[in-house]
Design a protein around this motif. Structure first.
Motif, mmCIF file in Angstrom:
data_model
loop_
_atom_site.group_PDB
_atom_site.id
_atom_site.type_symbol
_atom_site.label_atom_id
_atom_site.label_comp_id
_atom_site.label_asym_id
_atom_site.label_seq_id
_atom_site.Cartn_x
_atom_site.Cartn_y
_atom_site.Cartn_z
ATOM 1 N N GLN A 43 0.666 -1.067 -0.105
ATOM 2 C CA GLN A 43 0.076 0.008 -0.005
ATOM 3 C C GLN A 43 0.758 1.169 -0.097
ATOM 4 O OE1 GLN A 43 -2.717 -1.530 3.055
ATOM 5 N NE2 GLN A 43 -4.141 -0.387 2.222
ATOM 6 N N GLU A 76 -5.570 1.895 -1.268
ATOM 7 C CA GLU A 76 -6.487 1.138 -0.611
ATOM 8 C C GLU A 76 -7.047 -0.127 -1.381
ATOM 9 O OE1 GLU A 76 -7.493 0.913 2.490
ATOM 10 O OE2 GLU A 76 -9.125 -0.361 1.772
ATOM 11 N N GLU A 107 -5.126 -1.636 14.066
ATOM 12 C CA GLU A 107 -5.791 -1.117 13.108
ATOM 13 C C GLU A 107 -6.843 -0.381 13.697
ATOM 14 O OE1 GLU A 107 -6.220 -2.427 9.093
ATOM 15 O OE2 GLU A 107 -4.176 -3.428 9.232
ATOM 16 N N GLU A 136 -5.271 -10.506 9.066
ATOM 17 C CA GLU A 136 -6.631 -10.753 8.583
ATOM 18 C C GLU A 136 -6.688 -11.817 7.718
ATOM 19 O OE1 GLU A 136 -7.864 -6.803 7.124
ATOM 20 O OE2 GLU A 136 -8.176 -6.113 9.091
HETATM 21 O O1 LIG Z 1 -9.653 -0.755 4.516
HETATM 22 C C1 LIG Z 1 -8.753 -0.125 5.307
HETATM 23 C C2 LIG Z 1 -7.908 -1.164 5.927
HETATM 24 C C3 LIG Z 1 -6.855 -1.713 4.933
HETATM 25 O O2 LIG Z 1 -6.074 -0.520 4.228
HETATM 26 C C4 LIG Z 1 -5.826 -2.512 5.437
HETATM 27 O O3 LIG Z 1 -4.800 -2.742 4.619
HETATM 28 C C5 LIG Z 1 -6.361 -3.674 6.044
HETATM 29 O O4 LIG Z 1 -5.451 -4.355 6.944
HETATM 30 C C6 LIG Z 1 -7.648 -3.452 6.454
HETATM 31 N N1 LIG Z 1 -8.714 -4.409 6.936
HETATM 32 C C7 LIG Z 1 -9.887 -3.521 7.355
HETATM 33 C C8 LIG Z 1 -10.780 -4.431 8.082
HETATM 34 N N2 LIG Z 1 -11.980 -4.325 7.311
HETATM 35 C C9 LIG Z 1 -12.271 -5.117 6.080
HETATM 36 C C10 LIG Z 1 -13.564 -5.521 5.862
HETATM 37 C C11 LIG Z 1 -13.728 -6.076 4.423
HETATM 38 C C12 LIG Z 1 -12.865 -6.090 3.587
HETATM 39 C C13 LIG Z 1 -11.482 -5.558 4.007
HETATM 40 C C14 LIG Z 1 -11.336 -4.875 5.127
HETATM 41 C C15 LIG Z 1 -9.530 -2.349 7.043
HETATM 42 N N3 LIG Z 1 -8.526 -2.150 6.447
#
Ligand SMILES: OC[C@@H]1[C@@H](O)[C@H](O)[C@@H](O)c2nc(CNc3ccccc3)cn21
Length: 453
Positions: free
Chosen positions: A27, A412, A358, A173
């Motif tokens: 990113q 993103e 996060e 995640e």
């Molecule tokens: O979307 C914001 C961030 C992303 O930039 C990060 O790389 C990632 O670790 C991250 N995880 C989430 C949590 N939620 C989520 C739910 C569904 C799809 C993708 C993220 C948000 N984010």
């Protein structure tokens, strides 16, 4: 090259509580193939027409690969005492296994040394979605060999950086890796397979366990697992909505934490996946029991859930709370959900150490004016969520730190650069950095609440 911020950190908050900012390799870094690095699945995915909004790619991103020293100075100016970043696997092992690319290791060693010189604790995420393309060609996370690939990669990094990095995270995640990459297909590698999905999830859990064991063998003491957690609330007290909420809670929140802490999958998983859910022997399930030394909680929002048989495979859908504020991602702003999910962890898994790895929000920020960027909505989001974290702390949650997502406006994923989460604005043309009001707010919060929110 932008003028580095003049103020370098003078006061340092308590060493007990970590106040950090978080990013990930693909990113922010750019230069995905520089100095011998191999391509990742995100390099391929982003450069495939139609996969990412506006055709954006991480080919330059925030140009952090070349501007990392400036970004460390920014962190010092913000007064953070910790920084969470990920390592691009394909910079270290261009083919995913075998030959080590010394230039890749050198980049991360220089970054870590610069952080330590500023009194900033590095938290290293081994995997944040950017699998080497060479391994995806060999089956990727659907391959039975993937846990071994990951453990070998982790061992290279433990041996190279284990003397200076104290906080490690195996996977960022696993739910999003699985659901985004293999079920819904909106993230790399873009598969849409109900059959493949539970196999990938199982291999990710095996990979986490293997990397944990590999770290223990190398004397690494603090290895965590970062999970996206989203508390689920029934839209009504009806049996249908309560049942649907339990299914969605199992699907999002318990699918990965129950195996690593309890050695079993949630019972709802077999109902959700039906005949696509594999049979696991007791020894296979017991092998998943690999409790991390801490849980990394990635919290953004909650869901209010209604039963909906048309929403497969869970049979539940999120009900938009129109009366409440939402971010640019259309995620409800709900700080109490952070308190609730931290207390949930405390009760279900025996109060393990937790870092909020996060928390943050995308908003349609106003443009910079006279060297300032007034991102009022993000300031309010951070303020209310720090208060929510404080409520959990006061109820005995073993909360060790908070990492704002994100240090920089960055790539993103399928939204490209259209969604901005940064405490620091990155100019889309020259990538000049500008600390936003939210960055100033965060700096002041760290100074005021050094020992914890
Ligand atoms: O979307 C914001 C961030 C992303 O930039 C990060 O790389 C990632 O670790 C991250 N995880 C989430 C949590 N939620 C989520 C739910 C569904 C799809 C993708 C993220 C948000 N984010």
């Amino acid at each position: 090259m932008s003028k580095p911020p003049t103020e370098i950190r003078s006061d340092s908050p308590s060493r007990d509580f970590l106040w950090g900012a978080a990013t990930s390799a693909y990113q922010i870094e750019g230069s995905p193939l520089a100095d011998g690095a191999g391509p990742s699945i995100w390099h391929r995915f982003a450069n495939t027409p139609g996969r990412v909004l506006n055709g954006d790619t991480g080919d330059i991103a925030c140009d952090h690969y070349r501007r990392w020293h400036e970004d460390v100075a920014l962190m010092a100016a913000l007064g953070v005492n910790a920084y969470r970043f990920s390592v691009a696997w394909a910079r270290i092992l261009p083919e995913g296994t075998g030959r080590v690319n010394q230039a890749g290791l050198d980049f991360y060693r220089c970054l870590v040394d610069a952080l330590l010189e500023q009194g900033i604790e590095p938290m290293l995420t081994l995997y944040h979605w950017d699998l080497p393309e060479a391994l995806d060609t060999r089956g990727g996370w659907a391959s039975d060999a993937s846990p071994g690939w990951f453990a070998d990669y982790a061992q290279v990094l433990y041996r190279a950086l284990g003397d200076r990095v104290r906080l490690w995270i195996t996977l960022n995640e696993p739910w999003v890796i699985t659901a985004g990459g293999y079920l819904y297909g909106d993230l790399a590698p873009g598969h849409r397979s109900l059959h493949e999905t539970p196999i990938v999830a199982h291999n990710l859990l095996r990979a986490h366990a293997a990397a944990l064991a590999s770290g223990r063998a190398e004397g690494i003491e603090r290895i965590g697992l970062a999970v996206n957690l989203e508390p689920q609330y029934p839209a009504s007290p009806s049996a249908e909505d309560i049942g649907a909420t339990a299914h969605r809670d199992a699907f999002i929140n318990r699918w990965f934490l129950d195996p690593v802490f309890l050695g079993r999958y949630p019972a709802e998983m077999e109902t959700i996946f039906g005949s696509a859910w594999p049979r696991h022997s007791p020894s296979e399930l017991d092998a998943l029991r690999a409790p991390p030394d801490f849980i990394g909680v990635n919290y953004y929002s909650r869901s209010v859930v209604r039963a909906d048989p048309t929403e497969q495979p869970v049979g539940a859908r999120r009900v938009r709370q129109d009366a409440r504020p939402h971010t640019a991602m259309d995620w409800e702003v709900y700080p109490q959900g952070l308190t609730d999910i931290l207390l949930w962890i405390q009760g279900r898994y025996g109060n393990p150490p937790v870092y909020i790895t996060e928390n943050g929000a995308a908003f349609d920020d106003p443009p910079p004016v006279a060297g300032r960027l007034h991102d009022r909505q993000r300031v309010a989001y951070l303020r209310t969520h720090l208060r929510a974290a404080s409520r959990a702390l006061r109820r005995g949650v073993d909360l060790r730190g908070y990492f704002a997502w994100s240090l920089l406006d960055n790539f993103e994923w399928s939204y490209g650069y259209a969604k901005r989460f940064g405490l620091v604005h990155v100019d889309p043309v020259d990538r000049q950095r500008l600390i936003k009001d939210s960055g100033r707010f965060y700096r002041d919060a760290i100074r005021r609440y050094g020992r914890g929110p």
